[in-house]
Design a protein around this motif. Structure first.
Motif, short mmCIF file in Angstrom:
data_model
loop_
_atom_site.label_atom_id
_atom_site.label_comp_id
_atom_site.label_asym_id
_atom_site.label_seq_id
_atom_site.Cartn_x
_atom_site.Cartn_y
_atom_site.Cartn_z
N GLN A 117 0.60 -1.48 0.12
CA GLN A 117 -0.36 0.55 0.27
C GLN A 117 0.59 1.50 0.00
OE1 GLN A 117 -3.61 -0.27 -0.46
NE2 GLN A 117 -2.78 -2.26 -0.09
N PRO A 118 0.36 2.41 -0.57
CA PRO A 118 1.02 3.70 -1.33
C PRO A 118 1.00 4.25 0.38
CG PRO A 118 -0.68 3.52 -1.64
CD PRO A 118 -0.57 2.01 -1.25
N GLY A 119 2.04 5.12 0.80
CA GLY A 119 2.19 5.97 1.88
C GLY A 119 3.27 5.40 3.46
N PRO A 120 3.01 6.58 4.69
CA PRO A 120 3.75 5.56 4.94
C PRO A 120 3.47 4.66 6.32
CG PRO A 120 2.88 7.82 5.86
CD PRO A 120 1.47 7.20 4.81
N VAL A 121 4.72 4.31 6.19
CA VAL A 121 5.02 2.23 6.79
C VAL A 121 4.98 2.19 8.61
CG1 VAL A 121 6.15 0.06 6.26
CG2 VAL A 121 5.52 1.71 4.28
N ALA A 122 5.98 2.53 8.98
CA ALA A 122 6.47 2.69 9.69
C ALA A 122 7.08 3.71 10.22
CB ALA A 122 7.30 1.34 10.09
N GLU A 123 7.99 4.45 11.73
CA GLU A 123 8.15 4.96 12.23
C GLU A 123 9.49 3.67 13.31
OE1 GLU A 123 8.41 8.02 15.54
OE2 GLU A 123 7.45 8.81 14.26
N LEU A 124 10.74 4.28 12.28
CA LEU A 124 12.56 3.46 13.25
C LEU A 124 13.01 4.84 13.87
CD1 LEU A 124 12.86 1.47 9.72
CD2 LEU A 124 11.80 1.59 11.30
N VAL A 125 13.49 3.98 14.61
CA VAL A 125 14.45 4.80 14.98
C VAL A 125 15.55 3.96 15.59
CG1 VAL A 125 14.68 5.39 18.19
CG2 VAL A 125 12.46 5.39 17.55
N ILE A 126 16.63 5.30 14.84
CA ILE A 126 18.30 3.96 14.72
C ILE A 126 19.06 5.44 14.99
CG2 ILE A 126 19.50 4.28 12.74
CD1 ILE A 126 17.20 3.22 10.70
N ALA A 127 19.77 4.99 15.60
CA ALA A 127 20.76 5.93 16.85
C ALA A 127 20.30 7.49 16.98
CB ALA A 127 22.06 6.20 15.27
N ASP A 128 19.14 6.95 18.05
CA ASP A 128 18.26 7.68 18.34
C ASP A 128 18.05 9.13 17.29
OD1 ASP A 128 19.17 7.01 21.19
OD2 ASP A 128 21.46 7.99 21.15
N ARG A 129 17.72 8.71 15.96
CA ARG A 129 17.15 9.41 15.30
C ARG A 129 15.50 8.54 14.74
NH1 ARG A 129 22.79 10.49 15.98
NH2 ARG A 129 22.88 12.08 14.41
N ARG A 130 14.92 9.69 14.21
CA ARG A 130 13.57 9.39 14.09
C ARG A 130 13.47 9.18 12.64
NH1 ARG A 130 9.47 12.84 16.81
NH2 ARG A 130 7.73 11.44 15.58
N VAL A 131 13.14 7.84 11.86
CA VAL A 131 13.30 7.60 10.68
C VAL A 131 11.83 7.89 10.18
CG1 VAL A 131 14.19 6.70 8.38
CG2 VAL A 131 15.39 7.73 10.98
N LEU A 132 11.12 8.35 9.96
CA LEU A 132 9.49 7.77 8.89
C LEU A 132 10.47 7.06 7.57
CD1 LEU A 132 6.85 7.87 8.71
CD2 LEU A 132 6.42 10.05 7.67
N LEU A 133 9.92 6.10 7.86
CA LEU A 133 9.77 5.35 6.51
C LEU A 133 8.28 5.49 5.40
CD1 LEU A 133 11.69 2.93 4.35
CD2 LEU A 133 10.70 0.96 5.89
N GLY A 134 8.28 5.75 4.16
CA GLY A 134 7.29 5.21 3.54
C GLY A 134 7.27 4.46 2.92
N ALA A 135 6.49 4.47 1.91
CA ALA A 135 6.26 2.51 0.37
C ALA A 135 5.59 3.88 -0.59
CB ALA A 135 6.15 1.79 1.00
N ALA A 136 5.74 3.23 -2.11
CA ALA A 136 5.18 3.79 -3.31
C ALA A 136 5.37 2.37 -3.69
CB ALA A 136 5.85 4.94 -4.46
N PRO A 137 4.32 1.40 -3.76
CA PRO A 137 4.57 0.32 -5.20
C PRO A 137 4.19 0.46 -6.01
CG PRO A 137 3.46 -0.31 -3.16
CD PRO A 137 3.15 1.20 -2.72
N ASP A 138 4.13 -0.85 -7.51
CA ASP A 138 3.96 -0.38 -8.22
C ASP A 138 2.63 0.15 -8.90
OD1 ASP A 138 5.06 -1.43 -11.33
OD2 ASP A 138 3.07 -2.37 -11.02
N TRP A 139 2.90 0.76 -9.90
CA TRP A 139 1.76 1.68 -10.12
C TRP A 139 0.83 2.66 -8.75
CZ3 TRP A 139 0.87 1.77 -14.69
CH2 TRP A 139 0.41 2.91 -15.70
N THR A 140 1.11 3.14 -7.87
CA THR A 140 0.63 3.44 -6.84
C THR A 140 1.58 5.16 -6.73
OG1 THR A 140 2.59 3.18 -5.70
CG2 THR A 140 0.32 2.24 -5.56
#
Length: 317
Positions: A117-140
């Motif tokens: 599904q397109p849109g935000p997927v998860a928020e990751l905490v990496i090395a004390d940084r907040r990282v927002l991960l999103g996705a745009a699958p094929d044909w979205t």
């Protein structure tokens, strides 16, 4: 509300594996064993570097009818790592992700996290940084703006025909996307130099497997990309591979294509080739149109309407 995950030190971005039981194209080697070995290398690398493994689409070369033994093998390989897998065009049957495609089987088995599904997927905490991960699958759609919601980094993964320099098949223009720092794309097998557009960096690491036989492919060394929010943010890591001449028939000096033609033939030339041959890999007209048309182009919309009309008439007979 996206989940917050704090188990990782980075992201390992893995380009289109195109897993298949039999060798595609001109491959001469035990292709299935080769690509399994590449995936194993990537997953073990991700484990050792504490990185989240993300496959950028086209896990499979054909969407259905992959042997059960191959699916079981992938389940055993993936289960300890549970990679995240973006949906690519080769993963879908007739442009749809249905319950009977191989990717859905792995999802039902719980050995992957499917990004369908397109849109935000998860928020990751990496090395004390907040990282927002999103996705745009094929044909979205790739978003035009993203709310950072206070995150230090925003990263999107996509599977699109992006308009990188020297890539004639590009249909989606590279642009600054307010709120996104990095877009990492699959689909285009040849690595492309990173492109900065405003505050958005566009990256295309290329496939971890060589399928086409050309002078361009002969010069390629498959890589994966490790991203971390500290130090050099992007690190290219070569994936073990055999010499070109050991996995492809000899390439004569006058064979192959140069420049952008090695990535994608012109649209009309592709249609001509399609009309002259049938592919044992099931790549037909619809897949060709999916690869070469875009959703928001008026002319492309007319072509799709003509295609659907022909298909519907054929079903009525």
């Amino acid at each position: 509300m996206v989940p917050v995950i704090d188990d990782y030190a980075g992201l390992l971005l893995i380009g289109d594996p195109h897993v298949m039981a039999t060798p595609p194209g001109h491959r001469l080697d035990d292709y299935c064993r080769t690509i399994r070995g590449k995936l194993q290398f990537c997953l073990e690398l991700a484990r050792d570097r504490r990185a989240l493994p993300i496959i950028l689409g086209d896990l499979f070369h054909v969407p259905r009818d992959n042997p059960n033994a191959l699916l079981v093998d992938l389940m055993e390989l993936f289960r300890p790592h549970r990679p995240w897998v973006l949906v690519g065009n080769h993963d879908k049957y007739e442009a749809r992700l249905t319950r009977d495609v191989s990717l859905s089987v792995l999802d039902a088995a719980g050995v992957i996290r499917l990004l369908d599904q397109p849109g935000p997927v998860a928020e990751l905490v990496i090395a004390d940084r907040r990282v927002l991960l999103g996705a745009a699958p094929d044909w979205t759609e790739i978003p035009t703006v993203v709310d950072r919601n206070g995150c230090d980094w925003v990263i999107w993964v996509s599977h699109h025909n992006l308009s990188f320099p020297d890539y004639e098949a590009g249909r989606v223009k590279l642009r600054e996307i307010p709120g996104i720092d990095l877009v990492v794309n699959g689909h285009i097998h040849t690595p492309k130099p990173p492109q900065q557009r405003g505050r958005t960096l566009w990256l295309n690491p290329g496939s971890i497997v060589r399928i086409s036989r050309s002078r361009i492919t002969r010069a390629l060394a498959p890589v994966v990309t490790l991203w971390t929010p500290v130090g050099p943010a992007l690190e290219s890591i070569e994936v073990p591979h055999r010499p070109f001449d050991e996995v492809f028939p000899p390439l004569a000096e006058d064979e192959g294509e140069s420049g952008s033609a090695a990535d994608q033939s012109l649209f009309i030339k592709g249609l001509e080739n399609l009309s002259l041959r049938r592919s044992s890999e099931g790549i037909g007209l619809k897949s060709f149109l999916e690869d070469n048309l875009t959703q928001d182009d008026a002319v492309d919309g007319i072509i799709w309407d003509l295609y659907r009309e022909v298909v519907e008439r054929g079903q009525e007979k």
